[in-house]
Design an enzyme around this catalytic site. Structure first.
Site, PDB file in Angstrom:
ATOM      1  N   TYR A  58       2.350  -1.695   0.441  1.00  0.00           N
ATOM      2  CA  TYR A  58       1.460  -1.481   1.589  1.00  0.00           C
ATOM      3  C   TYR A  58       0.966  -0.033   1.614  1.00  0.00           C
ATOM      4  O   TYR A  58      -0.237   0.229   1.784  1.00  0.00           O
ATOM      5  CB  TYR A  58       2.219  -1.805   2.870  1.00  0.00           C
ATOM      6  CG  TYR A  58       1.449  -1.570   4.142  1.00  0.00           C
ATOM      7  CD1 TYR A  58       0.566  -2.527   4.630  1.00  0.00           C
ATOM      8  CD2 TYR A  58       1.610  -0.389   4.878  1.00  0.00           C
ATOM      9  CE1 TYR A  58      -0.147  -2.307   5.802  1.00  0.00           C
ATOM     10  CE2 TYR A  58       0.912  -0.176   6.042  1.00  0.00           C
ATOM     11  CZ  TYR A  58       0.039  -1.141   6.507  1.00  0.00           C
ATOM     12  OH  TYR A  58      -0.658  -0.920   7.668  1.00  0.00           O
TER      13      TYR A  58
ATOM     14  N   SER B 103      -3.986   3.543   7.311  1.00  0.00           N
ATOM     15  CA  SER B 103      -2.713   3.693   8.007  1.00  0.00           C
ATOM     16  C   SER B 103      -2.236   5.126   7.836  1.00  0.00           C
ATOM     17  O   SER B 103      -2.558   5.778   6.830  1.00  0.00           O
ATOM     18  CB  SER B 103      -1.659   2.732   7.426  1.00  0.00           C
ATOM     19  OG  SER B 103      -0.359   3.055   7.874  1.00  0.00           O
TER      20      SER B 103
END
Length: 254
Positions: free
Chosen positions: A159, A146
């Site tokens: 995350y 990401s």
């Protein structure tokens, strides 16, 4: 077709980026293993992909497995070995974001669960299928990271930590297994329209403007899927250890 008769395994393959990636590999002739812990969603995804007019390949198989569980991944590896022998392409995509707040708002259980899926799940699958690639002297691993893993974030701390770890995992494996002709790369999506992001997107008048995306639109699962296929294909035969941004230029302005 670029992946004729190749065996491609995609975790988190029942929805969003994983589902679109499964569809594109199937269209390119691969034997696709769609892996997900949601059995109903997985079966539905496979049926719909096979039924689409652009998919001439019905060699898609759904396998239920929770990558956070050792036994599930061991059973998955055994099933793959019995049916196909080895995997040519492994796409580590399964992931969760259980808490979008800061570190003080995260429970330790949320940290543990996030790491079990987003990082240790990748490691479990790599350990399960890498040896076959080494034996064949050929293989590709694509890890979904990401943009948040590149630069950090004030929120979604667990995350973000896991995605940063996925990037260093990718680079380390690329160095370690170049000699085995196993290429390892990562794709780092920005804001992509998936079931996980639709809620936030729907609340914004102009989500691309709110995020400051230079290309002026939110990304689609297809955008990420095409990057994954590129990194898995012969066109990228001299590429390993990279993190390919698929973010519409988002990180350029930060």
């Amino acid at each position: 077709m670029r992946f004729e008769n190749q065996v491609v395994l995609i975790t988190g393959g029942a929805s969003g980026i994983g589902r679109e990636t499964s569809r594109r590999f199937a269209e390119e002739g691969a034997n696709v293993l769609v892996v997900d812990k949601d059995e109903n969603l997985g079966i539905k995804a496979v049926e719909e992909i096979i039924g689409s007019k652009y998919c001439l390949n019905n060699r898609l198989t759904f396998v239920r497995a929770d990558v956070s569980k050792d036994q599930d991944v061991l059973c998955l590896a055994q099933k793959v070995k019995e049916r196909y022998g080895v995997v040519d392409v492994l796409v580590n995509n399964a992931g969760v974001n259980l808490n979008e707040d800061g570190i003080l708002e995260h429970s330790m259980k949320e940290f543990e669960e996030t790491f079990q899926i987003n990082l240790f799940g990748y490691i479990r699958c790599i350990r399960a299928f890498l040896s076959g690639m080494i034996y064949k002297k050929r293989g590709v691993i694509v890890n979904i990271a990401s943009t948040m893993g590149l630069r950090g974030a004030e929120h979604s701390i667990a995350y973000t930590l896991t995605k940063g770890s996925v990037i260093t995992l990718t680079q380390s494996l690329a160095l370690a297994h170049a000699k085995d002709n196993v290429r390892v790369n990562a794709v780092a999506p920005g804001l992509i329209k998936t079931p996980a992001t639709e809620g936030w997107i729907s609340k914004q008048k102009n989500p691309a403007e709110a995020k400051g995306i230079p290309l002026g639109r939110v990304g689609l699962p297809r955008d990420v899927a095409e990057a994954i296929l590129f990194l898995s294909s012969i066109e990228s035969a001299y590429i390993t250890g990279v993190v390919l941004l698929v973010d519409g230029g988002l990180t350029l302005g930060e």
